[in-house]
Scaffold this motif. Structure first.
Motif, PDB file in Angstrom:
ATOM      1  N   SER A 423       0.822  -1.202   0.000  1.00  0.00           N
ATOM      2  CA  SER A 423       0.000   0.000   0.000  1.00  0.00           C
ATOM      3  C   SER A 423       0.862   1.260   0.000  1.00  0.00           C
ATOM      4  O   SER A 423       1.879   1.323   0.699  1.00  0.00           O
ATOM      5  CB  SER A 423      -0.935   0.012   1.212  1.00  0.00           C
ATOM      6  OG  SER A 423      -1.723  -1.166   1.245  1.00  0.00           O
ATOM      7  N   SER A 424       0.438   2.262  -0.749  1.00  0.00           N
ATOM      8  CA  SER A 424       1.189   3.514  -0.850  1.00  0.00           C
ATOM      9  C   SER A 424       0.802   4.517   0.222  1.00  0.00           C
ATOM     10  O   SER A 424       1.545   5.461   0.498  1.00  0.00           O
ATOM     11  CB  SER A 424       0.969   4.134  -2.230  1.00  0.00           C
ATOM     12  OG  SER A 424      -0.420   4.367  -2.455  1.00  0.00           O
ATOM     13  N   ASP A 428      -5.001   3.981   0.565  1.00  0.00           N
ATOM     14  CA  ASP A 428      -4.790   2.826  -0.318  1.00  0.00           C
ATOM     15  C   ASP A 428      -4.912   1.525   0.464  1.00  0.00           C
ATOM     16  O   ASP A 428      -5.499   0.542  -0.010  1.00  0.00           O
ATOM     17  CB  ASP A 428      -3.415   2.938  -0.976  1.00  0.00           C
ATOM     18  CG  ASP A 428      -3.194   1.883  -2.050  1.00  0.00           C
ATOM     19  OD1 ASP A 428      -4.168   1.523  -2.743  1.00  0.00           O
ATOM     20  OD2 ASP A 428      -2.047   1.411  -2.195  1.00  0.00           O
ATOM     21  N   ARG A 431      -8.660   0.762   1.231  1.00  0.00           N
ATOM     22  CA  ARG A 431      -9.430   0.345   0.058  1.00  0.00           C
ATOM     23  C   ARG A 431      -9.054  -1.075  -0.387  1.00  0.00           C
ATOM     24  O   ARG A 431      -9.920  -1.876  -0.731  1.00  0.00           O
ATOM     25  CB  ARG A 431      -9.228   1.336  -1.082  1.00  0.00           C
ATOM     26  CG  ARG A 431      -9.739   2.730  -0.738  1.00  0.00           C
ATOM     27  CD  ARG A 431     -10.222   3.482  -1.960  1.00  0.00           C
ATOM     28  NE  ARG A 431     -10.793   4.793  -1.580  1.00  0.00           N
ATOM     29  CZ  ARG A 431     -12.016   4.966  -1.102  1.00  0.00           C
ATOM     30  NH1 ARG A 431     -12.816   3.921  -0.947  1.00  0.00           N
ATOM     31  NH2 ARG A 431     -12.452   6.178  -0.795  1.00  0.00           N
ATOM     32  N   LYS A 432      -7.776  -1.377  -0.371  1.00  0.00           N
ATOM     33  CA  LYS A 432      -7.354  -2.744  -0.723  1.00  0.00           C
ATOM     34  C   LYS A 432      -7.881  -3.765   0.280  1.00  0.00           C
ATOM     35  O   LYS A 432      -8.286  -4.875  -0.094  1.00  0.00           O
ATOM     36  CB  LYS A 432      -5.835  -2.812  -0.804  1.00  0.00           C
ATOM     37  CG  LYS A 432      -5.250  -2.142  -2.042  1.00  0.00           C
ATOM     38  CD  LYS A 432      -3.731  -2.253  -2.074  1.00  0.00           C
ATOM     39  CE  LYS A 432      -3.179  -1.655  -3.367  1.00  0.00           C
ATOM     40  NZ  LYS A 432      -1.702  -1.691  -3.414  1.00  0.00           N
ATOM     41  N   ASP A 446     -12.599   9.285   0.536  1.00  0.00           N
ATOM     42  CA  ASP A 446     -11.229   9.439   1.032  1.00  0.00           C
ATOM     43  C   ASP A 446     -11.167  10.340   2.261  1.00  0.00           C
ATOM     44  O   ASP A 446     -10.373  10.100   3.181  1.00  0.00           O
ATOM     45  CB  ASP A 446     -10.341  10.036  -0.067  1.00  0.00           C
ATOM     46  CG  ASP A 446     -10.047   9.048  -1.176  1.00  0.00           C
ATOM     47  OD1 ASP A 446     -10.451   7.879  -1.036  1.00  0.00           O
ATOM     48  OD2 ASP A 446      -9.435   9.449  -2.195  1.00  0.00           O
TER      49      ASP A 446
END
Length: 524
Positions: A423-424, A428, A431-432, A446
């Motif tokens: 994940s960045s 992120d 959501r993943k 977000d």
């Protein structure tokens, strides 16, 4: 002494220093309940010296090499002491321990794993390892010769020596240890009923003698090889076929004869004749080993990091089966243990992973998942600077709050897994994770995810402190689980000796304690 650790009224922790001292006091290293590895090796060997073998770091990573090197030496000594040559490796995985026991110590090893992927991987890895084994042996013999010359000249052995020699011991049927010729490599070709003794000076002559013996004893050899082919599962025997013949047109007798001829040819060409059979099967406390291994004989069971209940079931099988004379089990994954008193609604007759001993059963003892998760932490690694992944733990904690408050989910069979490294950002990551949990992330903008992060960001240090307390407590919880297993063995009438032995460097391998037991001589 430790009565002032917690407040009597609120039950809150009020003395962190005393808490740490109490945790250290109630750990395996402080209570003195372990048998030193050196002591048990000395007792098993008697007057014999230990074998000097190939260093496994040539074909394993540092952690696995350390584990296999130490444990295989102990297993070999136990097998020799008990006069047995068959080893059953429970939860064998890719076969690191199994293949090394077979090639280095000439033990007949059955590696049983529930994953067919692991079994196939073990087959392939063993094939590649056998291909290079002669090179490891040659380097080992050369370095042994160098060591002896330097010792004879009164000079210390050079640090550059990277491999030691293989000094194989012939397997024996006596319970006492036999003396060995330190300059000879002996390979027992168990599948064919004869022994090949190979050295660098006599290997060619040995091949000639070997062929002669196989020809003169062809009738006897045929029976023995055919017997092996009949009793072993289909995937336990390497099938050697000829590209020039149509195997579909051969009768069963001709097929068997060709297999026998191929086995003889293979034996005559190879000095590292070993028997290692990776098998796929799910092991429980009720498993009948004879259904899996049809040529089951007197043997010992081993397990290198057997997961969850498998460690407990290994000990139950050991105590119940008369063929199993010894056990050496290193467990792991305590968080996956089933607990009798954590699941009151389940069948009381089920065999649980914890507790095992009668005392804790009578007490109705329960650890709980959180405590078992803590037992998996590695205090020794943290002590040398390998800190906990605080940020990823923080991400996971905030994610759980989001899932509970936004989606109303408090329990799920799905797992997030290792998402953090992929994940960045926190957005992120969330959501993943939601996609992996099959939750609709479109209802979560977000800005909402960022708000949750900002709301709890100031508590990251608090989370880190909490996790450090869990790390300090980890050895105490592991102690409880391991002593439960040891007490279970102490309760059995057919056990001559049982103990806990610290096998590994805990920094390299945190789950470093082995449960070891030998049955009484009358049970042999």
């Amino acid at each position: 002494m430790f009565s002032n650790v917690f407040c009597e009224n609120s039950k809150k922790l009020i003395n962190v220093h005393l808490f740490a001292l109490a945790a250290k006091y109630y750990s395996l290293s402080s209570l003195g309940v372990c048998t030193p590895l050196e002591d048990i090796l000395e007792a098993l060997r008697g007057d014999n010296q230990g074998t000097t073998g190939i260093k496994t770091d040539e074909f394993m990573n540092n952690k696995k090499s350390h584990e296999v090197q130490v444990m295989s030496e102990l297993v070999d000594n136990i097998a020799n002491y008990c006069g047995i040559k068959q080893v059953i490796d429970i939860g064998s995985g890719k076969g690191y321990l199994s293949s090394f026991l077979s090639m280095q110590y000439n033990l007949k090893v059955y590696g049983i794993d529930s994953s067919n992927t692991n079994t196939n991987g073990a087959h392939e890895r063993n094939r590649k390892l056998k291909k290079h084994w002669r090179a490891y042996q040659s380097r080992g013999r050369a370095n042994l010769k160098s060591q002896r010359l330097e010792k004879a000249n009164g000079r210390p052995v050079e640090n550059e020596v990277k491999c030691k020699a293989i000094i194989e011991k012939p397997l024996n049927n006596d319970s006492s240890l036999q003396s060995q010729d330190q300059g000879t490599i002996q390979d027992l070709v168990s599948s064919c009923g004869f022994t090949e003794i190979a050295t660098s000076e006599t290997s060619k002559q040995t091949e000639v003698d070997l062929v002669a013996r196989t020809q003169s004893d062809e009738s006897k050899l045929s029976e023995e090889v055919l017997a092996i082919l009949n009793v072993l599962p289909a995937d336990a025997v390497e099938v050697f076929s000829s590209s020039q013949s149509n195997c579909g047109e051969l009768c069963e007798e001709e097929k068997a004869q060709r297999k026998m001829a191929s086995l003889k040819a293979k034996a005559s060409k190879s000095s590292e004749s070993n028997l290692y059979f990776p098998l796929t099967s799910c092991i429980t406390a009720e498993t009948e080993l004879s259904d899996i291994i049809t040529d089951l004989e007197d043997c010992m069971m081993v397990g290198l990091h057997t997961c969850g209940d498998l460690a407990a079931n290994t000990l139950r099988i050991f105590t119940a089966k008369p063929e199993i004379k010894a056990v050496c089990s290193v467990g792991c994954c305590y968080h996956l243990l089933s607990e009798q008193f954590e699941n009151q609604e389940e069948c009381p007759e089920e065999l649980w992973g914890f507790p095992m001993c009668q005392y804790l059963k009578d007490e109705g003892w329960c650890c709980g998942r959180n405590a078992r998760m803590s037992a998996c932490l590695a205090l020794e690694r943290v002590a040398v600077g390998q800190m906990l992944p605080t940020e990823s733990l923080f991400y996971r904690a905030v994610l759980q709050v989001i899932i509970e408050e936004i989606y109303g989910v408090t329990k799920s069979d799905r797992h997030v897994g290792k998402i953090f490294s992929k994940s960045s950002s926190f957005i992120d990551y969330v959501r993943k994770s939601l996609k992996k949990l099959e939750l609709d992330d479109s209802k979560l903008p977000d800005s909402c995810i960022t708000d949750y992060y900002e709301k709890y960001k100031h508590r990251m240090n608090e989370l880190e402190a909490f996790n450090m307390l869990k790390v300090v407590l980890a050895p105490c919880i592991e102690l409880l689980i391991l002593l439960d297993r040891l007490c279970y063995l102490k309760e059995q009438d057919n056990i001559a000796w049982s103990g806990l032995v610290k096998l590994f460097d805990p920094v390299k391998s945190p789950r470093c304690y082995a449960v070891i037991a030998l049955k009484k001589q009358s049970c042999f």
